[in-house]
Motif scaffolding. Structure first.
Motif, PDB file in Angstrom:
ATOM      1  N   TRP A 161       7.893  24.132 -12.854  1.00 14.99           N
ATOM      2  CA  TRP A 161       7.066  23.433 -13.854  1.00 14.99           C
ATOM      3  C   TRP A 161       5.822  24.247 -14.204  1.00 14.99           C
ATOM      4  N   CYS A 177      13.235  24.160  -9.407  1.00 13.41           N
ATOM      5  CA  CYS A 177      12.633  23.024 -10.091  1.00 13.41           C
ATOM      6  C   CYS A 177      12.299  21.940  -9.086  1.00 13.41           C
ATOM      7  N   VAL A 178      11.202  21.269  -9.313  1.00 15.43           N
ATOM      8  CA  VAL A 178      10.758  20.207  -8.405  1.00 15.43           C
ATOM      9  C   VAL A 178      11.753  19.039  -8.388  1.00 15.43           C
ATOM     10  N   THR A 179      12.585  18.930  -9.420  1.00 19.58           N
ATOM     11  CA  THR A 179      13.619  17.880  -9.430  1.00 19.58           C
ATOM     12  C   THR A 179      14.830  18.283  -8.577  1.00 19.58           C
ATOM     13  N   LEU A 228      14.207  20.412 -19.040  1.00 20.72           N
ATOM     14  CA  LEU A 228      13.247  19.393 -18.631  1.00 20.72           C
ATOM     15  C   LEU A 228      11.911  19.618 -19.318  1.00 20.72           C
TER      16      LEU A 228
HETATM   17 MO   LIG Z   1       9.987  19.686 -13.769  1.00 18.56          MO
END
Ligand SMILES: [Mo]
Ligand SMILES: Nc1nc2c(c(=O)[nH]1)N[C@H]1C(S)=C(S)[C@@H](COP(=O)(O)O)O[C@H]1N2
Length: 213
Positions: free
Chosen positions: A174, A80-82, A34
Motif C-alpha cells: 500500500w 499486500c496487507v490483504t 486494490l
Molecule cells: Mo492494500
C-alpha cells in the motif's frame, strides 16, 4: 531446479523455504487490483510530475520529459496487507536515488521523509531512507509492459522485497501510490491516506505491522 510445471502451492512452499514469504501471507499468481475510489484518466498533454518541499529547487517534469529521465529495472516480491504476495515482479522506471545522484534533485539536509501525492488526493508516506533503497521505484512498466490503468498508469510507486536484501526495509504494497503525480520531501513525518485510516505507519512485512495500535 524444477524440470516440470509446478503449481501455486508448490511454488508457495518453495518461497517459504527460501524465507521469501512473510508471516501471514500466501502466494498469488494473479495480480489483484486494490484501491479506494475511481481510476483517473490520463492526458499526456497536461500531466506533470512535481518534486517539492525540503529540496534546493522545486521541479516539474512533463510526461515527455519524465520519459527521458534515467531508467532502472528491478525484480522483487510484493506483499499486500490483504495477505497476498506476488513473487518475481519486474518493474521499470525511475529511481529516486539515481535522480539525486545525478543532481536532478538536490536534497536539503532537513529532508527526512517523503510523501507520495497521487491523483484525487491519495497520499502515502515513507522515510527518505526507504525511498532511496533499490527496492523503491517510480514505475511506468510492469513485466515489460506499460502499467494498466487499474494498476496505476502512467506512473506509480512500488516497494517490495529483493531476495537476499535483508539490509533493506520492506513495507507492504500500500506504500506504493498509483497514479503518482509528485513527491514532497519533508522534515517531519505525516501519515498518508491508509495510515490515517488506521494502517501502521511503517508497515514492515516481516514484523507484520498491519494495523496501528
Ligand atoms: Mo492494500
Ligand atoms: N492512488 C492510490 N494508490 C494506491 C491505493 C489507493 O487507494 N490509491 N491503494 C494502495 C493499496 S492499499 C494497495 S494494496 C496497492 C495495490 O496495488 P495494485 O492494485 O496494483 O495491486 O496500491 C496502493 N496504491
Amino acid at each position: 531446479m524444477p524440470d516440470r510445471v509446478i503449481g501455486r502451492r508448490e511454488r508457495e512452499q518453495l518461497l517459504r523455504r527460501e524465507g521469501r514469504l512473510p508471516p501471514g501471507q500466501s502466494l498469488t499468481e494473479k495480480f489483484p487490483v486494490l484501491h479506494y475510489g475511481p481510476v483517473p484518466p490520463f492526458d499526456p498533454e497536461t500531466w506533470d510530475f512535481g518534486v517539492w518541499g525540503e529540496i534546493e529547487q522545486e521541479q516539474r517534469w512533463t510526461w515527455e520529459e519524465f520519459l527521458k529521465l534515467p531508467r532502472t529495472r528491478v525484480t522483487m516480491d510484493i506483499h499486500c496487507v490483504t495477505r497476498w504476495s506476488k513473487a518475481d515482479t519486474t518493474w521499470e522506471g525511475v529511481s529516486v536515488r539515481r535522480l539525486i545522484e545525478e543532481g536532478l534533485i538536490k536534497l536539503k539536509p532537513s529532508a527526512r521523509f517523503v510523501m507520495q501525492h497521487c491523483e484525487y488526493g491519495f497520499t502515502a508516506n515513507l522515510p527518505l531512507e526507504v525511498v532511496l533503497q533499490d527496492s523503491f521505484l517510480l514505475a511506468t512498466h510492469f513485466n515489460g509492459q506499460p502499467l494498466t490503468p487499474e494498476h496505476g498508469y502512467p506512473l506509480r510507486a512500488v516497494v517490495g522485497y529483493i531476495p537476499g536484501r535483508e539490509d533493506l526495509k520492506t513495507p507492504y504494497f500500500w506504500k506504493g501510490g498509483k497514479w503518482l503525480r509528485g513527491l514532497e520531501f519533508m522534515a517531519q513525518d505525516r501519515p498518508g491516506f491508509w495510515e490515517q485510516a488506521g494502517y501502521h505507519n511503517e508497515g514492515d512485512v516481516w514484523k507484520e505491522q498491519r494495523l496501528a495500535r
